[in-house]
Design a protein around this motif. Structure first.
Motif, mmCIF file in Angstrom:
data_model
loop_
_atom_site.group_PDB
_atom_site.id
_atom_site.type_symbol
_atom_site.label_atom_id
_atom_site.label_comp_id
_atom_site.label_asym_id
_atom_site.label_seq_id
_atom_site.Cartn_x
_atom_site.Cartn_y
_atom_site.Cartn_z
ATOM 1 N N ASP A 1 -3.877 4.589 -1.650
ATOM 2 C CA ASP A 1 -5.022 4.949 -0.631
ATOM 3 C C ASP A 1 -5.864 6.170 -1.091
ATOM 4 N N VAL A 2 -5.206 7.273 -1.824
ATOM 5 C CA VAL A 2 -5.769 8.284 -2.430
ATOM 6 C C VAL A 2 -7.118 7.662 -3.608
ATOM 7 N N ILE A 3 -6.275 7.026 -4.467
ATOM 8 C CA ILE A 3 -6.974 6.411 -5.379
ATOM 9 C C ILE A 3 -8.169 5.678 -5.016
ATOM 10 N N GLN A 4 -8.014 4.828 -4.170
ATOM 11 C CA GLN A 4 -8.936 4.063 -3.498
ATOM 12 C C GLN A 4 -10.299 4.662 -2.925
ATOM 13 N N PHE A 5 -9.822 5.780 -2.424
ATOM 14 C CA PHE A 5 -10.599 6.588 -1.652
ATOM 15 C C PHE A 5 -11.463 7.401 -2.811
ATOM 16 N N ALA A 6 -10.887 7.747 -3.877
ATOM 17 C CA ALA A 6 -11.644 8.607 -4.833
ATOM 18 C C ALA A 6 -12.730 7.506 -5.525
ATOM 19 N N VAL A 7 -12.372 6.476 -5.830
ATOM 20 C CA VAL A 7 -13.052 5.583 -6.335
ATOM 21 C C VAL A 7 -14.436 5.320 -5.348
ATOM 22 N N ARG B 1 0.835 -1.055 0.005
ATOM 23 C CA ARG B 1 -0.037 -0.048 0.072
ATOM 24 C C ARG B 1 0.941 1.301 -0.141
ATOM 25 N N THR B 2 0.424 2.091 -0.773
ATOM 26 C CA THR B 2 1.037 3.425 -0.583
ATOM 27 C C THR B 2 0.014 4.502 -0.588
ATOM 28 N N HIS B 3 0.633 5.617 -0.288
ATOM 29 C CA HIS B 3 -0.447 7.045 0.020
ATOM 30 C C HIS B 3 -1.236 7.187 -1.302
ATOM 31 N N GLU B 4 -0.490 7.005 -2.571
ATOM 32 C CA GLU B 4 -1.010 7.196 -3.814
ATOM 33 C C GLU B 4 -2.183 6.123 -4.059
#
Length: 77
Positions: A11-17, A6-9
């Motif tokens: 996590d951000v993409i998963q959050f956006a989805v 897991r990376t911050h990126e």
């Protein structure tokens, strides 16, 4: 077999989805239509990516309502 780290990126993409799927449900539209409308307003970057640090601590319902309301407000300006 282990998954990718897991990376911050990611996590951000998963959050956006999740936010896009939730916001689409709030407005009763398909996620692809919701995404297109968000992109037209620049809200994927401005609200979901740049607002991640604040928004990811909120409930899924709050985020879905927030992004749907923000989209409607931006479209009406």
């Amino acid at each position: 077999m282990e998954g990718l780290p897991r990376t911050h990126e990611s996590d951000v993409i998963q959050f956006a989805v999740l936010a896009i799927e939730g916001g689409a449900k709030v407005l009763g539209v398909e996620p692809s239509e919701f995404l297109n409308r968000l992109e037209k307003q620049g809200l994927v970057e401005k609200r979901l990516f740049e607002g991640y640090e604040m928004l990811h601590t909120q409930s899924k319902e709050y985020v879905a309502d927030d992004i749907a309301e923000t989209l409607v407000n931006w479209e009406n300006d």
